[in-house]
Design a protein around this motif. Structure first.
Motif, PDB file in Angstrom:
ATOM      1  N   CYS A 204     -83.175  40.389  72.464  1.00  9.68           N
ATOM      2  CA  CYS A 204     -84.298  41.470  72.872  1.00  9.68           C
ATOM      3  C   CYS A 204     -83.615  42.607  72.821  1.00  9.68           C
ATOM      4  O   CYS A 204     -82.500  42.829  73.645  1.00  9.68           O
ATOM      5  CB  CYS A 204     -84.971  41.147  73.979  1.00  9.68           C
ATOM      6  SG  CYS A 204     -86.158  42.202  74.443  1.00  9.68           S
ATOM      7  N   ASP A 205     -83.878  44.061  72.489  1.00 12.22           N
ATOM      8  CA  ASP A 205     -83.047  44.958  72.533  1.00 12.22           C
ATOM      9  C   ASP A 205     -83.258  45.684  73.806  1.00 12.22           C
ATOM     10  O   ASP A 205     -82.830  46.867  74.005  1.00 12.22           O
ATOM     11  CB  ASP A 205     -83.591  45.828  71.178  1.00 12.22           C
ATOM     12  CG  ASP A 205     -84.937  46.444  71.362  1.00 12.22           C
ATOM     13  OD1 ASP A 205     -85.718  46.194  72.176  1.00 12.22           O
ATOM     14  OD2 ASP A 205     -85.182  47.188  70.275  1.00 12.22           O
ATOM     15  N   ASP A 212     -72.553  46.802  74.705  1.00 11.89           N
ATOM     16  CA  ASP A 212     -72.966  45.565  74.177  1.00 11.89           C
ATOM     17  C   ASP A 212     -72.415  45.425  72.660  1.00 11.89           C
ATOM     18  O   ASP A 212     -71.817  44.247  72.253  1.00 11.89           O
ATOM     19  CB  ASP A 212     -74.426  45.306  74.380  1.00 11.89           C
ATOM     20  CG  ASP A 212     -74.930  45.712  75.687  1.00 11.89           C
ATOM     21  OD1 ASP A 212     -74.190  45.501  76.788  1.00 11.89           O
ATOM     22  OD2 ASP A 212     -76.135  46.181  75.650  1.00 11.89           O
ATOM     23  N   ALA A 213     -72.710  46.403  71.897  1.00  9.33           N
ATOM     24  CA  ALA A 213     -72.191  46.393  70.429  1.00  9.33           C
ATOM     25  C   ALA A 213     -70.624  46.440  70.563  1.00  9.33           C
ATOM     26  O   ALA A 213     -70.165  45.538  69.608  1.00  9.33           O
ATOM     27  CB  ALA A 213     -72.856  47.544  69.795  1.00  9.33           C
ATOM     28  N   ARG A 247     -82.123  38.924  77.074  1.00  4.03           N
ATOM     29  CA  ARG A 247     -82.554  40.225  77.067  1.00  4.03           C
ATOM     30  C   ARG A 247     -81.838  40.905  78.094  1.00  4.03           C
ATOM     31  O   ARG A 247     -80.887  40.143  78.682  1.00  4.03           O
ATOM     32  CB  ARG A 247     -84.015  40.455  77.291  1.00  4.03           C
ATOM     33  CG  ARG A 247     -84.561  39.727  78.660  1.00  4.03           C
ATOM     34  CD  ARG A 247     -85.965  39.823  79.041  1.00  4.03           C
ATOM     35  NE  ARG A 247     -86.224  39.335  80.253  1.00  4.03           N
ATOM     36  CZ  ARG A 247     -86.387  40.242  81.192  1.00  4.03           C
ATOM     37  NH1 ARG A 247     -86.176  41.442  81.327  1.00  4.03           N
ATOM     38  NH2 ARG A 247     -86.738  39.592  82.590  1.00  4.03           N
ATOM     39  N   GLU A 248     -81.858  42.273  78.248  1.00  3.12           N
ATOM     40  CA  GLU A 248     -81.083  42.869  79.180  1.00  3.12           C
ATOM     41  C   GLU A 248     -79.862  42.755  79.389  1.00  3.12           C
ATOM     42  O   GLU A 248     -79.069  42.335  80.462  1.00  3.12           O
ATOM     43  CB  GLU A 248     -81.893  42.746  80.519  1.00  3.12           C
ATOM     44  CG  GLU A 248     -83.162  43.216  80.666  1.00  3.12           C
ATOM     45  CD  GLU A 248     -83.376  44.482  80.724  1.00  3.12           C
ATOM     46  OE1 GLU A 248     -82.336  45.381  80.665  1.00  3.12           O
ATOM     47  OE2 GLU A 248     -84.517  45.136  80.621  1.00  3.12           O
ATOM     48  N   VAL A 249     -79.039  42.491  78.310  1.00  2.00           N
ATOM     49  CA  VAL A 249     -77.469  42.326  77.989  1.00  2.00           C
ATOM     50  C   VAL A 249     -76.901  43.699  78.639  1.00  2.00           C
ATOM     51  O   VAL A 249     -77.228  44.724  78.514  1.00  2.00           O
ATOM     52  CB  VAL A 249     -77.085  42.185  76.651  1.00  2.00           C
ATOM     53  CG1 VAL A 249     -75.642  42.122  76.660  1.00  2.00           C
ATOM     54  CG2 VAL A 249     -77.779  41.056  75.857  1.00  2.00           C
ATOM     55  N   ASN A 250     -75.883  43.486  79.523  1.00  2.00           N
ATOM     56  CA  ASN A 250     -75.318  44.330  80.367  1.00  2.00           C
ATOM     57  C   ASN A 250     -73.897  44.266  80.382  1.00  2.00           C
ATOM     58  O   ASN A 250     -73.186  43.591  81.347  1.00  2.00           O
ATOM     59  CB  ASN A 250     -75.900  44.830  81.634  1.00  2.00           C
ATOM     60  CG  ASN A 250     -75.263  46.011  82.462  1.00  2.00           C
ATOM     61  OD1 ASN A 250     -74.907  46.648  82.018  1.00  2.00           O
ATOM     62  ND2 ASN A 250     -75.493  45.654  83.811  1.00  2.00           N
ATOM     63  N   LYS A 260     -69.869  36.734  78.196  1.00  2.00           N
ATOM     64  CA  LYS A 260     -69.357  36.877  79.469  1.00  2.00           C
ATOM     65  C   LYS A 260     -70.167  38.194  79.868  1.00  2.00           C
ATOM     66  O   LYS A 260     -69.882  38.498  81.224  1.00  2.00           O
ATOM     67  CB  LYS A 260     -68.105  37.185  79.199  1.00  2.00           C
ATOM     68  CG  LYS A 260     -67.253  35.830  78.683  1.00  2.00           C
ATOM     69  CD  LYS A 260     -65.652  36.115  78.408  1.00  2.00           C
ATOM     70  CE  LYS A 260     -64.878  34.798  78.188  1.00  2.00           C
ATOM     71  NZ  LYS A 260     -63.411  35.004  77.983  1.00  2.00           N
ATOM     72  N   CYS A 261     -71.217  38.868  79.375  1.00  2.00           N
ATOM     73  CA  CYS A 261     -71.924  39.796  79.922  1.00  2.00           C
ATOM     74  C   CYS A 261     -72.909  39.396  80.671  1.00  2.00           C
ATOM     75  O   CYS A 261     -73.511  38.285  80.530  1.00  2.00           O
ATOM     76  CB  CYS A 261     -72.023  40.674  78.681  1.00  2.00           C
ATOM     77  SG  CYS A 261     -70.851  41.556  77.715  1.00  2.00           S
ATOM     78  N   ASP A 262     -73.302  40.226  81.546  1.00  2.00           N
ATOM     79  CA  ASP A 262     -74.490  39.800  82.347  1.00  2.00           C
ATOM     80  C   ASP A 262     -75.725  40.033  81.366  1.00  2.00           C
ATOM     81  O   ASP A 262     -75.831  40.757  80.456  1.00  2.00           O
ATOM     82  CB  ASP A 262     -74.897  40.977  83.542  1.00  2.00           C
ATOM     83  CG  ASP A 262     -73.708  40.920  84.602  1.00  2.00           C
ATOM     84  OD1 ASP A 262     -73.517  40.009  84.756  1.00  2.00           O
ATOM     85  OD2 ASP A 262     -73.717  42.003  85.271  1.00  2.00           O
ATOM     86  N   GLN A 263     -76.564  39.211  81.420  1.00  2.00           N
ATOM     87  CA  GLN A 263     -77.650  38.971  80.575  1.00  2.00           C
ATOM     88  C   GLN A 263     -78.903  38.084  81.342  1.00  2.00           C
ATOM     89  O   GLN A 263     -78.598  37.170  82.288  1.00  2.00           O
ATOM     90  CB  GLN A 263     -77.435  38.296  79.132  1.00  2.00           C
ATOM     91  CG  GLN A 263     -76.755  37.073  79.336  1.00  2.00           C
ATOM     92  CD  GLN A 263     -76.033  36.781  78.151  1.00  2.00           C
ATOM     93  OE1 GLN A 263     -76.408  35.950  77.241  1.00  2.00           O
ATOM     94  NE2 GLN A 263     -74.806  37.352  77.771  1.00  2.00           N
ATOM     95  N   LEU A 264     -80.058  38.156  80.677  1.00  2.00           N
ATOM     96  CA  LEU A 264     -81.171  37.559  81.365  1.00  2.00           C
ATOM     97  C   LEU A 264     -81.737  36.615  80.265  1.00  2.00           C
ATOM     98  O   LEU A 264     -81.839  37.151  79.196  1.00  2.00           O
ATOM     99  CB  LEU A 264     -82.372  38.353  81.828  1.00  2.00           C
ATOM    100  CG  LEU A 264     -82.100  39.233  83.026  1.00  2.00           C
ATOM    101  CD1 LEU A 264     -83.281  40.222  83.491  1.00  2.00           C
ATOM    102  CD2 LEU A 264     -81.647  38.454  84.080  1.00  2.00           C
TER     103      LEU A 264
END
Length: 287
Positions: A204-205, A212-213, A247-250, A260-264
């Protein structure tokens, strides 16, 4: 750092690699650590083909989609910017050998039905060729005999292929990235997908941005992140049955893997019209 022997002008280059990511001697761009390890081993392989064979300046006109890594899946070929499938009439191991070679993957291992790879090809996607007939020595699939008048083949007859991963074996890259970009003009642009337990889903964007990219492009061994377009720009769209995994990749931008990134993972209010996309620079030639 990499050092080059004084005899390199008259003999094959003999680089010495550090165990850490280091810049390419000409471009100054840093090589992702996992790809760097792979390249180190490739350089050390006797009688290796020029490394430009693996990092061609122009993208192949073939790809494998829907598989667990870029070296396995349903066969697709590109014609005038459009991707279509290949009818499996006459498709065999010699054809797969050529395809695997063109993709810079290892040896051909199998020719399964392309409809094993989900989601299936969209019914609107064209089937471009049939009766591919390679002798096994060609370096591109387009150089093999083939027919373009496909009138009696359906997507249930799409061709598939299994190649060894790009870099496998003791001391080499053994696991493929758990991310990929699909439906773009090359493997470094497209709709973002992530793998979970053998299944591929979209992202989800919500919250998706350039940091993130950057991480995704790094994990794929592509160049710098150039944009984060909507994933629904890339046709055909994701199948409505395909899951949206996160979603909500951070990311902070320094991670080497998206996981390894924060994500839901509780995606309850996102549709495929909000799938994330990414544009990375193509991987650069290393000669």
């Amino acid at each position: 750092m990499e050092s080059w022997s004084s005899s390199s002008l008259s003999s094959p280059l003999t680089p010495t690699f550090s165990p850490f990511s280091s810049p390419h001697p000409e471009s100054g761009r840093r090589t992702p650590r996992r790809l760097h390890t792979c390249l180190s081993a490739l350089w050390a392989t006797p009688d290796l083909q020029p490394i430009s064979h693996f990092f061609a300046e122009s993208s192949p006109k073939v790809r494998l989609v829907g598989g667990p890594h870029r070296c396995e899946g349903r066969v697709e070929v590109e014609r005038n910017g459009e991707w279509g499938t290949v009818c499996d009439d006459g498709w065999n191991m010699k054809d797969a050998e050529v395809l695997c070679r063109e993709l810079g993957c290892g040896a051909a291992k199998g020719t399964p039905s392309g409809n094993l790879y989900k989601p299936l090809a969209d019914e609107k996607q064209k089937i471009f060729i049939r009766e591919v007939n390679c002798n096994g020595t060609e370096d591109e699939l387009i150089k093999c005999d083939q027919l373009e008048d496909v009138y009696d083949c359906s997507h249930s007859e799409d061709a598939g292929a299994i190649c060894e991963s790009f870099c496998t074996g003791p001391g080499l890259l053994e696991s493929s990235p758990k991310v990929r970009l699909v439906r773009g003009p090359h493997r470094c642009e497209g709709r973002v997908e992530v793998e979970r337990n053998g299944e591929w889903g979209t992202v989800c964007d919500d919250g998706w941005n350039m940091k993130d990219a950057e991480v995704l492009c790094r994990e794929l061994g592509c160049g710098a992140a150039k944009g984060t377009p909507s994933g629904n720009l890339y046709k055909p769209l994701a199948d409505e049955k395909q899951k949206i995994f996160i979603r909500e990749v951070n990311c902070n931008g320094t991670e080497d893997e998206l996981i390894k990134c924060d994500q839901l993972e509780d995606v309850y209010d996102c549709s495929h019209s909000e799938d994330a996309g990414a544009i990375c620079e193509k991987e650069q030639p290393y000669l």
